[in-house]
Design a protein around this motif. Sequence first.
Motif, short mmCIF file in Angstrom:
data_model
loop_
_atom_site.label_atom_id
_atom_site.label_comp_id
_atom_site.label_asym_id
_atom_site.label_seq_id
_atom_site.Cartn_x
_atom_site.Cartn_y
_atom_site.Cartn_z
N TYR A 399 0.88 -1.15 -0.13
CA TYR A 399 -0.30 0.01 -0.03
C TYR A 399 0.10 1.09 0.15
N GLY A 400 1.90 1.63 0.82
CA GLY A 400 2.65 2.83 1.25
C GLY A 400 3.51 2.82 -0.79
N TRP A 401 4.22 2.41 -0.83
CA TRP A 401 4.68 2.47 -2.26
C TRP A 401 4.10 2.57 -3.54
N THR A 402 2.34 1.79 -3.47
CA THR A 402 1.99 2.49 -4.41
C THR A 402 1.21 2.84 -4.82
N ALA A 403 0.69 4.18 -3.43
CA ALA A 403 0.56 5.32 -2.94
C ALA A 403 1.47 6.53 -3.07
N GLN A 404 2.99 5.81 -3.00
CA GLN A 404 3.97 6.95 -2.90
C GLN A 404 3.47 6.96 -4.33
N PHE A 405 4.00 6.13 -5.26
CA PHE A 405 4.47 6.16 -6.73
C PHE A 405 3.20 6.26 -7.25
N ARG A 406 1.84 7.17 -6.81
CA ARG A 406 0.37 7.09 -7.52
C ARG A 406 0.38 6.76 -8.49
N VAL A 407 0.41 4.50 -8.34
CA VAL A 407 -0.04 3.88 -9.35
C VAL A 407 -1.72 4.09 -9.35
N HIS A 408 -2.23 3.40 -10.51
CA HIS A 408 -3.70 3.43 -10.59
C HIS A 408 -4.29 3.05 -9.75
N ARG A 453 -6.47 0.23 23.02
CA ARG A 453 -6.77 0.53 21.82
C ARG A 453 -7.07 1.65 21.88
N SER A 454 -7.95 1.80 22.45
CA SER A 454 -8.49 3.62 21.83
C SER A 454 -7.08 4.85 22.36
N LEU A 455 -6.62 4.55 23.22
CA LEU A 455 -5.32 5.42 23.74
C LEU A 455 -4.52 5.66 22.29
N ALA A 456 -4.47 4.20 21.77
CA ALA A 456 -3.71 4.61 20.32
C ALA A 456 -4.66 5.08 18.83
N ALA A 457 -5.34 4.69 18.78
CA ALA A 457 -7.15 4.82 17.56
C ALA A 457 -6.55 6.28 17.97
N PHE A 458 -6.90 7.09 19.28
CA PHE A 458 -6.54 8.33 19.54
C PHE A 458 -5.16 9.46 19.29
N LEU A 459 -4.35 8.94 19.42
CA LEU A 459 -3.01 9.18 18.98
C LEU A 459 -1.66 9.24 17.86
N PHE A 460 -2.06 7.75 17.29
CA PHE A 460 -2.05 7.41 16.16
C PHE A 460 -2.48 8.79 14.63
N PRO A 461 -3.51 8.88 14.29
CA PRO A 461 -4.04 9.87 13.72
C PRO A 461 -3.71 11.04 13.89
N LEU A 462 -3.29 11.42 14.92
CA LEU A 462 -2.54 12.97 15.65
C LEU A 462 -0.87 13.45 14.61
N PHE A 463 -0.33 12.27 14.71
CA PHE A 463 1.08 12.52 14.07
C PHE A 463 1.45 11.44 12.83
N ALA A 464 0.07 11.41 12.40
CA ALA A 464 -0.13 11.48 10.66
C ALA A 464 0.30 11.48 9.74
N PRO A 465 0.05 13.17 9.94
CA PRO A 465 0.09 13.64 8.65
C PRO A 465 1.81 14.03 8.40
N ALA A 466 2.34 14.24 10.36
CA ALA A 466 3.82 14.26 10.12
C ALA A 466 4.04 13.73 9.38
N MET A 467 4.14 12.48 9.81
CA MET A 467 5.00 11.51 9.64
C MET A 467 4.99 11.26 8.24
N TYR A 468 3.47 11.12 7.04
CA TYR A 468 3.17 10.79 5.81
C TYR A 468 4.00 12.47 5.42
N ARG A 469 4.64 14.04 5.73
CA ARG A 469 4.59 14.68 5.05
C ARG A 469 6.76 13.89 4.98
N SER A 470 7.12 13.36 6.56
CA SER A 470 8.05 14.06 6.46
C SER A 470 9.01 12.56 6.18
N LEU A 471 8.02 11.01 5.65
CA LEU A 471 8.34 10.20 5.47
C LEU A 471 8.01 9.53 3.73
N GLY A 472 6.56 10.12 3.80
CA GLY A 472 6.04 9.96 2.16
C GLY A 472 5.34 8.34 2.87
#
Length: 510
Positions: A399-408, A453-472
């Motif tokens: 999923y990560g690399w198909t999204a990274q290279f904007r595959v179909h 589980r719920s703490l992870a569901a609460f916290l993970f989306p908060l850093f997800a945008p910065a993670m994707y911006r930095s690492l792709g």
Amino acid sequence: MVASSTSPKHGTTTQPQELAQMPPAHVTNVDTSPTSKRDPDHDPFLVEFTPGFDVRNPKDWTTSRKWSVTDVLSASGFNRIMVSTIMAPALTTIAHELEMSPTESALALSIYLLASAFGPIFIGPLSEVYGRQTVLHVTGVWFLAWNAACGFAKNKETLIASRFLAGFGASSIYALAGGVLGDIWGPEQRGRSLGLYLLIPIIGAAVGPIIGGFMAGRTTWRWMFWSTSIFQAVMVLVSFGVFRETYAPVILKRRAAMLRRTTGDSRYYTIHERMEESHSLAYILAKAFTRPMRLLLLQPLVQTASLISALSYGILYILLSSFSDLWIQHYNMSVEMSGLHYIALAAGELTSSTLGGYLLDSIYSRMKARDPENELEPEHRLPFALPGYLLSVLALVFYGWTAQFRVHWIAVDIAIFLVSFGLQLAGLPQQAYVMDVYQEHTSSALAASQFPRSLAAFLFPLFAPAMYRSLGYGWANSVLALLGLMLGLPGSIFFWRWGKRMRMKFVGSY
């Protein structure tokens, strides 16, 4: 359920009315010590279920009645979990209207999940004191009121506070569902019942953004909350009519109270009543409320299961919160079209729940047939989780690399299908394992697991945008896959190798 005595020699049964007329000599020698071991054949006042078959015993209910209770839970869970993600496509619109920063809008989405971390800690134990039925009805009305309030919010503070309170009421489904399923279904039916229950609510998390996307594009975002509140009102009415109490100790207590009232004889009792009679209500509630955290802090099995499921849940909510943005920002799609891609994620969970539940029961039945005289150890369910972990890890990289290279887009959707399929396939046997190990306090055990589980569901989306911006997308999802591999596989091996030893060592500590 009876308050009767059956003679092993003659097979005769003494009815409650007859028992009330028995002379005192029949009970003068009854040991009332909470720790005594009683033989019900010699204690006519002990109220318990009839061995073999009892229509009042939830495990002896008809299959149709069991499925009706399971369906009510599942439909209620669908709505409550759908509300957790329905806001995702409209966050930009809501932020603009209520003057929210990006962090505040993300908080409005995820604070619902923060509430679901703390809610089960209180709600699960309450259901083990007052019963599943009462708690389900009260929390259903609570959720309805505060979810509707979200739709009327005029400022960001009201929206965030209402979301938190709505999430607290909605979280009862996490505490109650596993307990109810454990109350009514036997181990040989664990997979199918658990798979069907999880099927609809988890799909709700994926369907939420689809519905939210169309609402955001065609009407006000407030209808996201008003429409789900209307659905919740219907479910409250249905649950009042269909749902029946399933927790055996509460059923027996009510039966004993009825016998004492109708016969005028105060000697009728249950095992749980006798164990609790020397303690105050405050002590009972305190012990119940602290049980989930004691399980989480003191039981290695709960700790390991919680960490594994927390990572899986966190990854799932990263995907749920960022998937729409991928299509809007990188594929230049509309909000409505971005929501449709969540169908792939929902399809993976749908297929996995259906297939996984069937396989879990099938494998259990085959292993049971090899040794019908003995009960299977709970650890026998765990090898089934390994293929799910391996598949989800590989699919995350895909999923990560198909999204990274904007595959179909079809390749990206196939990848997300496989991710959700693998995560769900791995989660089914793990949850069944916890239910098998902690049968007496299933709700508390699952509430303990739900907290991280719920703490992870609460916290993970908060850093997800910065993670994707930095690492792709490529490297970010590869890191998540590596974390899943490092935790999921060793955790499953730990359960398989040392699970039984841990169960024996920590028995009774909760």
